[in-house]
Design a protein around this motif. Structure first.
Motif, PDB file in Angstrom:
ATOM      1  N   PHE A 233      28.243  31.681  50.227  1.00 16.63           N
ATOM      2  CA  PHE A 233      29.624  31.588  49.789  1.00 16.63           C
ATOM      3  C   PHE A 233      29.995  32.903  49.105  1.00 16.63           C
ATOM      4  O   PHE A 233      29.351  33.306  48.136  1.00 16.63           O
ATOM      5  N   HIS A 234      30.994  33.570  49.655  1.00 17.71           N
ATOM      6  CA  HIS A 234      31.408  34.839  49.052  1.00 17.71           C
ATOM      7  C   HIS A 234      32.135  34.535  47.755  1.00 17.71           C
ATOM      8  O   HIS A 234      33.029  33.696  47.716  1.00 17.71           O
ATOM      9  N   PRO A 235      31.760  35.221  46.670  1.00 18.93           N
ATOM     10  CA  PRO A 235      32.349  34.889  45.373  1.00 18.93           C
ATOM     11  C   PRO A 235      33.838  35.178  45.281  1.00 18.93           C
ATOM     12  O   PRO A 235      34.563  34.465  44.576  1.00 18.93           O
ATOM     13  N   THR A 236      34.304  36.211  45.988  1.00 20.73           N
ATOM     14  CA  THR A 236      35.662  36.675  45.725  1.00 20.73           C
ATOM     15  C   THR A 236      36.559  36.632  46.959  1.00 20.73           C
ATOM     16  O   THR A 236      37.082  37.651  47.413  1.00 20.73           O
ATOM     17  N   ALA A 237      36.714  35.425  47.517  1.00 23.53           N
ATOM     18  CA  ALA A 237      37.811  35.215  48.460  1.00 23.53           C
ATOM     19  C   ALA A 237      39.093  35.184  47.641  1.00 23.53           C
ATOM     20  O   ALA A 237      39.116  34.667  46.516  1.00 23.53           O
ATOM     21  N   ILE A 238      40.149  35.753  48.180  1.00 21.79           N
ATOM     22  CA  ILE A 238      41.425  35.793  47.449  1.00 21.79           C
ATOM     23  C   ILE A 238      42.063  34.419  47.534  1.00 21.79           C
ATOM     24  O   ILE A 238      42.377  33.921  48.623  1.00 21.79           O
ATOM     25  N   THR A 249      36.592  42.543  48.868  1.00 22.99           N
ATOM     26  CA  THR A 249      35.262  43.057  49.105  1.00 22.99           C
ATOM     27  C   THR A 249      34.457  43.289  47.829  1.00 22.99           C
ATOM     28  O   THR A 249      35.002  43.647  46.777  1.00 22.99           O
ATOM     29  N   GLU A 250      33.154  43.100  47.961  1.00 21.54           N
ATOM     30  CA  GLU A 250      32.240  43.301  46.848  1.00 21.54           C
ATOM     31  C   GLU A 250      32.250  44.741  46.343  1.00 21.54           C
ATOM     32  O   GLU A 250      31.896  45.030  45.209  1.00 21.54           O
TER      33      GLU A 250
END
Length: 522
Positions: A233-238, A249-250
Motif C-alpha cells: 500500500f503506497h503511503p501517499t496516494a492523493i 511520489t516518494e
C-alpha cells in the motif's frame, strides 16, 4: 471456439516488461496482447519515482541488494536480489541508448533521488516524476520501429488452454467489448507481463484494467502462486476521491517533504527513526491509523520544495491543481492505497512458471526479489531484468523463426462482460477487509463475499480471474498468522521467525480453504 495458430511468441501485456521483452526477442516474431493503445492503461507508464540502480561511486550493487533484503522482511531470495542489483546499471545505460531522457547533472551524470529504505540516493528519475511515462515512450517508439513486433491493441487475454502441465494457448477477446466471443490463440511460447492486482481494491493507484486478471488466469490453469498476501500500500496516494487515486511520489519525501496531520503534528517522528523515509509498510500503517482516527494525514511540501514543485514534480502538481490544491502553499491530503503486488505467479530464476510453456515477468510474477515489502523503485528494475531473462529463455528453448505472418483476428459476438456492480462490490470488499490492517474475522467475511460474487457472476471469465486472485490474497492472508512487511494482522501483531518463508499456494488450495470458511457459521 475459433482457433488461430501462429509461430510468433505471444506476450500478454504492454507495459515495460512486455515491451522490453519484445525488443530483446527481436528478430524473433512476437505478438503483443494489449487491452489499450500502447502506452495507455499500463502501470509502468504511471510509475513516478524511477528505476533503482547503484550509479553513485559511493554506492554499490551489494549495498542495493542488502537494502532490498532488509526491506523484504526476511522473505527475499538473496540470490535473486544479487542477480537483479548487479545488473541494474547496465539497464539504465540501455534505456538511455533507447532514448529515455533521464535527468542529468551539469557534468553529465545521472540525477539520483533517495527513497524510503534506501541507504543511498540511487533512484534514477526523468523530469522529476515522469520516469514511467518517459521510459514507456522510448520503448514504444522502439517497438513501433521493430518489424518483428506486432501489437494487437484493444485485445485482452481471458483464459489459458492447457494440455497436462503445458500451456498451449490463450483465449482472447475484444477489450472494449467483453461480449465478443473469445478466440483461442496458439503460439510458440507465452510470456505473461500483464501487471499486478492493485485495481482489485477500491482505493488504488493502479489503472482500471490492472485487477489481477493475468494472475487469476494462471491460477485457474493450475499455476503455483507465491506470496499473494503481500500487497504493498503506497503511503501517499492523493486523497481527493479520484479512482484511481493520483500518486504523490516518494521522491517528494526524499526532497524533504514531511507528513503532518490536521493538527500540524509530524506524526512519523514518533513512529520510526527514519521518520518519513521509513519503509513503505511502516509509513502506510501510520497514515492509515491517522485516517482511521479522523486526523486527516497530509504531505507538506511547502517548506522543503515550495514553488519549485511545479517544475520538479509536474504530475503531482497537475493532480493537485485539478482538485483545487496548490501544493506550493497547501499540504496535500494523502491516504494509503493499494499500489504493488509483491506476490504473483511463482517463477524460477529463468522466469519460468510451474506450468510448462509459460514465462512471467514484471508485477504479475513473484521472483523472490521483493519478499514481504518491495524496496521503492525496484519494480521497474525487476521488470527489465526478467524481461531479458525470459526473452533469452524462450530463445534458447525454441528453434529460430525468421518471420511469421501477422495475426489476423475477427471477433464474433457471444462473450459476457463483467458486471460493473459486482466488480465494485469485490473492490470494496478487498479494501474493507483485506487492506492495510487485517484480522481473521474480516478475511473470512471477504472470502464469503468473493464466493457469493463468483457464484452469481461466474459467466464472465474476466470476473472469474479477478475473483481467483482476490481469493488467493485473502486466503494467504488468513493463513499467515503473523505480521510481516506489508502484511499486518491486528490479531497476530508479532513477526514469527519460523514463518520467514514464502507462501506457495494453488487456487485449489485457496478454494478448499474458502469452502471451509463458507461452511462455518458466521
Amino acid at each position: 471456439m475459433k482457433t488461430v495458430t501462429t509461430d510468433r511468441v505471444i506476450i500478454i501485456g504492454a507495459g515495460l516488461g512486455a515491451l522490453y521483452a519484445a525488443l530483446k526477442l527481436a528478430p524473433r516474431p512476437v505478438v503483443l496482447i494489449s487491452p489499450e493503445t500502447l502506452g495507455e492503461g499500463a502501470s509502468s507508464a504511471w510509475a513516478q519515482g524511477g528505476v533503482a540502480a547503484a550509479m553513485d561511486a559511493k554506492d554499490s550493487p551489494d549495498d542495493h541488494a542488502e537494502d532490498t533484503i532488509k526491506a523484504g522482511a526476511g522473505t527475499v531470495n538473496p540470490m535473486v536480489a544479487k542477480l537483479v542489483t548487479q545488473e541494474a546499471r547496465d539497464y539504465i545505460l540501455d534505456l538511455t541508448e533507447l532514448g529515455t531522457p533521464f535527468d542529468r547533472t551539469a557534468d553529465g551524470g545521472y540525477v539520483l533521488s533517495r527513497e524510503a529504505a534506501h541507504s543511498y540516493a540511487r533512484v534514477v528519475r526523468v523530469k522529476g516524476d515522469q520516469a514511467g511515462a518517459e521510459i514507456m515512450a522510448a520503448l514504444i517508439e522502439a517497438v513501433r520501429e521493430t518489424p518483428s513486433v506486432q501489437a494487437l491493441e484493444g485485445v485482452m487475454a481471458v483464459d489459458f488452454e492447457t494440455e497436462g502441465n503445458r500451456v498451449t494457448g490463450v483465449a482472447i477477446q475484444a477489450a472494449h467489448d467483453a461480449r465478443s466471443a473469445p478466440i483461442m490463440l496458439r503460439g510458440a511460447a507465452i510470456l505473461v507481463a500483464g501487471g499486478g492486482s492493485g485495481g482489485l481494491y477500491a482505493l488504488t493507484t493502479n489503472p482500471h484494467r490492472i485487477r489481477g486478471q493475468v494472475i487469476g488466469m494462471a491460477a485457474r490453469a493450475g499455476a503455483t502462486i507465491a506470496d499473494p498476501e503481500f500487497v504493498q500500500f503506497h503511503p501517499t496516494a492523493i486523497d481527493v476521491g479520484e479512482d484511481p487515486a493520483p500518486l504523490a511520489t516518494e521522491a517528494l519525501r526524499g526532497e524533504g517533504a514531511v507528513l503532518v496531520n490536521k493538527h500540524g503534528t509530524r506524526f512519523m517522528l514518533d513512529v520510526h527513526k527514519d521518520a518519513e523515509l521509513a519503509p513503505r509498510d511502516v509509513v502506510a500503517r501510520a497514515i492509515f491509523e491517522q485516517s482511521q482516527a479522523g486526523n486527516r494525514p497530509m504531505l507538506d511540501t511547502t517548506d522543503a520544495i515550495g514553488a519549485e514543485i511545479n517544475a520538479l514534480f509536474p504530475s503531482v502538481t497537475e493532480a493537485c491543481l485539478r482538485n483545487g490544491i496548490d501544493p506550493s502553499v497547501d499540504p496535500i491530503p494523502v491516504a494509503a492505497a493499494a499500489h504493488y503486488h509483491m506476490g504473483g505467479i511463482a517463477t524460477d530464476t529463468h522466469g519460468k512458471a510451474s506450468l510448462d510453456g509459460l514465462w512471467v515477468c514484471g508485477e504479475a510474477s513473484s521472483t523472490g526479489l521483493h519478499g514481504a515489502n518491495r524496496l521503492a523503485s525496484n519494480g521497474l528494475l525487476e521488470a527489465l531484468v526478467y524481461a531479458r531473462i525470459c526473452a533469452e529463455g524462450i530463445s534458447s528453448e525454441f528453434a529460430p523463426v525468421e518471420n511469421a505472418p501477422e495475426v489476423a483476428l475477427e471477433f464474433a459476438t457471444g462473450g459476457t462482460a463483467p458486471d460493473p456492480e459486482a466488480v465494485q462490490d469485490l473492490r470494496q470488499t478487498m479494501t474493507n477487509h483485506v487492506g492495510v490492517v487485517r484480522k481473521a474475522a474480516g478475511l473470512k467475511t471477504a472470502l464469503r463475499t468473493i464466493a457469493r460474487l463468483e457464484q452469481n457472476h461466474g459467466d464472465s471469465p474476466s470476473f472469474l480471474n479477478m475473483c481467483a486472485t482476490a481469493t488467493l490474497i485473502a486466503a494467504a492472508a488468513l493463513l499467515r498468522e503473523e505480521s510481516r512487511g506489508a502484511h499486518e494482522r491486528s490479531d497476530f501483531p508479532d513477526t514469527k521467525p519460523e514463518l520467514a518463508q514464502s507462501t506457495l499456494l494453488t487456487l485449489s488450495d485457496a478454494l478448499s480453504l474458502r469452502s471451509k470458511i463458507c461452511g462455518e457459521p458466521e
